[in-house]
Every structure is written in C-alpha cells, then in structure tokens.
Design a protein around this motif. Structure first.
Motif, PDB file in Angstrom:
ATOM      1  N   VAL A  19     -33.494   5.441  27.661  1.00  0.00           N
ATOM      2  CA  VAL A  19     -33.967   6.057  26.422  1.00  0.00           C
ATOM      3  C   VAL A  19     -33.005   7.152  25.985  1.00  0.00           C
ATOM      4  O   VAL A  19     -32.620   7.234  24.813  1.00  0.00           O
ATOM      5  N   ALA A  20     -32.595   7.995  26.916  1.00  0.00           N
ATOM      6  CA  ALA A  20     -31.692   9.099  26.582  1.00  0.00           C
ATOM      7  C   ALA A  20     -30.369   8.583  26.036  1.00  0.00           C
ATOM      8  O   ALA A  20     -29.867   9.084  25.029  1.00  0.00           O
ATOM      9  N   SER A  54     -39.089  14.603  28.900  1.00  0.00           N
ATOM     10  CA  SER A  54     -39.528  15.126  30.197  1.00  0.00           C
ATOM     11  C   SER A  54     -41.049  15.125  30.307  1.00  0.00           C
ATOM     12  O   SER A  54     -41.590  14.818  31.365  1.00  0.00           O
ATOM     13  N   ASP A  55     -41.744  15.433  29.210  1.00  0.00           N
ATOM     14  CA  ASP A  55     -43.206  15.392  29.217  1.00  0.00           C
ATOM     15  C   ASP A  55     -43.718  13.959  29.371  1.00  0.00           C
ATOM     16  O   ASP A  55     -44.619  13.691  30.159  1.00  0.00           O
ATOM     17  N   ASP A  62     -34.783  20.335  32.996  1.00  0.00           N
ATOM     18  CA  ASP A  62     -33.378  20.653  33.285  1.00  0.00           C
ATOM     19  C   ASP A  62     -32.588  19.409  33.681  1.00  0.00           C
ATOM     20  O   ASP A  62     -31.416  19.268  33.318  1.00  0.00           O
ATOM     21  N   GLU A  63     -33.232  18.500  34.407  1.00  0.00           N
ATOM     22  CA  GLU A  63     -32.560  17.254  34.779  1.00  0.00           C
ATOM     23  C   GLU A  63     -32.314  16.377  33.559  1.00  0.00           C
ATOM     24  O   GLU A  63     -31.257  15.761  33.428  1.00  0.00           O
ATOM     25  N   ALA A  66     -29.506  17.826  31.669  1.00  0.00           N
ATOM     26  CA  ALA A  66     -28.240  17.526  32.344  1.00  0.00           C
ATOM     27  C   ALA A  66     -27.736  16.133  31.967  1.00  0.00           C
ATOM     28  O   ALA A  66     -26.536  15.944  31.741  1.00  0.00           O
ATOM     29  N   VAL A  67     -28.650  15.156  31.881  1.00  0.00           N
ATOM     30  CA  VAL A  67     -28.263  13.793  31.477  1.00  0.00           C
ATOM     31  C   VAL A  67     -27.754  13.816  30.040  1.00  0.00           C
ATOM     32  O   VAL A  67     -26.726  13.209  29.718  1.00  0.00           O
ATOM     33  N   VAL A  68     -28.440  14.527  29.173  1.00  0.00           N
ATOM     34  CA  VAL A  68     -28.040  14.636  27.765  1.00  0.00           C
ATOM     35  C   VAL A  68     -26.660  15.288  27.669  1.00  0.00           C
ATOM     36  O   VAL A  68     -25.772  14.801  26.965  1.00  0.00           O
TER      37      VAL A  68
END
Length: 170
Positions: A19-20, A54-55, A62-63, A66-68
């Motif tokens: 998704v990211a 994240s939700d 934060d993880e 970091a991927v973004v």
C-alpha cells in the motif's frame, strides 16, 4: 495460535509495504508536476497517510514513516540517475559537450538548494509577486542557458514552460 498471529503480523507488514509503495508512487508522480517540497514538508504532507496506515494495520507510526522515507529517498536517487543518463546520452549524441553536462549538473544542484529557501519566501507573497518572482527566475535561467549555449530542455522539462520550471526552481 502464536504461529497464526505471527502470520497475520507478516501479512500486515506485506500489505503495508504494498500500500505504501503504491500510494507513494502515485504521490511521487503527482508531486513531480506540482511544486516540489523539501523533505520536512513532504513528511508533514504524508503524515496523515502514515497515521492512517499505521492505525488501519496496527503498525508503529515511526516504522511506517521509515518505509515512506526510504521509498522517497530511493525515488529521488532513481530520478537523479535518469537525469544524468539523459545528459550522458546527449553528450554521446553530440548535442551537448561534457563541459556543458557538468555545468547543467552544477546548475541543477544550485536550483535544488535554492528551492528549500525559495519555497518559504513564496508563502508571504501575493499571487502577483509570485508570478513576478517566477518570471524573474525564469529569465535568469534563460540567460544562464544562453551564456552556456545550453538548451533549457536539458535542465528543465519542456524548456521551462508551465509547472516544469516552477517545480524545479521553487
């Protein structure tokens, strides 16, 4: 049971990554036609999406960030590599010299450095002042290109017309 939950966690991580990357790919494409923003602004802009992902998947924000950030850095590196490849091919084709190529790369770096400072100054300007500032900057760039016998197409997409110029200098 633990093995099954571990599998769910891995599925979530894989889905998050997919998704990211999809969203960021679309965002990067859109951003290339709009005003380019510095890294801090990009993080602020992407923050709601990072929070939502994240939700939704129960991941650490934060993880996800970091991927973004990693994806954004990789895309910038790929774009820069393509830019230099294009210039190298233009040298091979005899369209520009190696000296012109190096001048273009240097000027491009200057424009990138100016962008982070110039973007802030635009916010306090009226639309008329912004237009005048863009026109002034464009004229300066045209004069630089003429002085170096370089076609603007090698520095800015579409020779600096439309958002191509604005995205690269602001």
């Amino acid at each position: 049971m633990l093995k099954q939950n571990g599998g769910e966690y891995m599925k979530r991580k894989i889905i998050l990554t997919a998704v990211a990357i999809t969203v960021l790919g679309a965002g990067t494409l859109a951003a290339s036609t709009a005003f380019a923003q510095n890294d801090t602004t990009n993080k602020d802009h992407m923050s709601p999406l990072v929070q939502k992902i994240s939700d939704k998947f129960g991941l650490n924000k934060d993880e996800v960030q970091a991927v973004v950030d990693e994806h954004h850095t990789q895309r910038k590196a790929q774009m820069h590599a393509r830019f230099e490849e294009k210039l190298t091919q233009a040298v091979k084709d005899g369209k520009i010299t190696e000296t012109q190529k190096q001048a273009i790369i240097t000027k491009f770096k200057e424009l990138k450095e100016h962008k982070s400072v110039g973007k802030e100054s635009l916010r306090s300007m009226t639309p008329e002042q912004r237009k005048a500032a863009f026109e002034k900057k464009h004229q300066e760039l045209k004069e630089w290109a003429q002085a170096n016998d370089i076609d603007l197409q090698y520095l800015i997409p579409h020779g600096g017309k439309g958002m191509g110029f604005k995205a690269h200098v602001w």
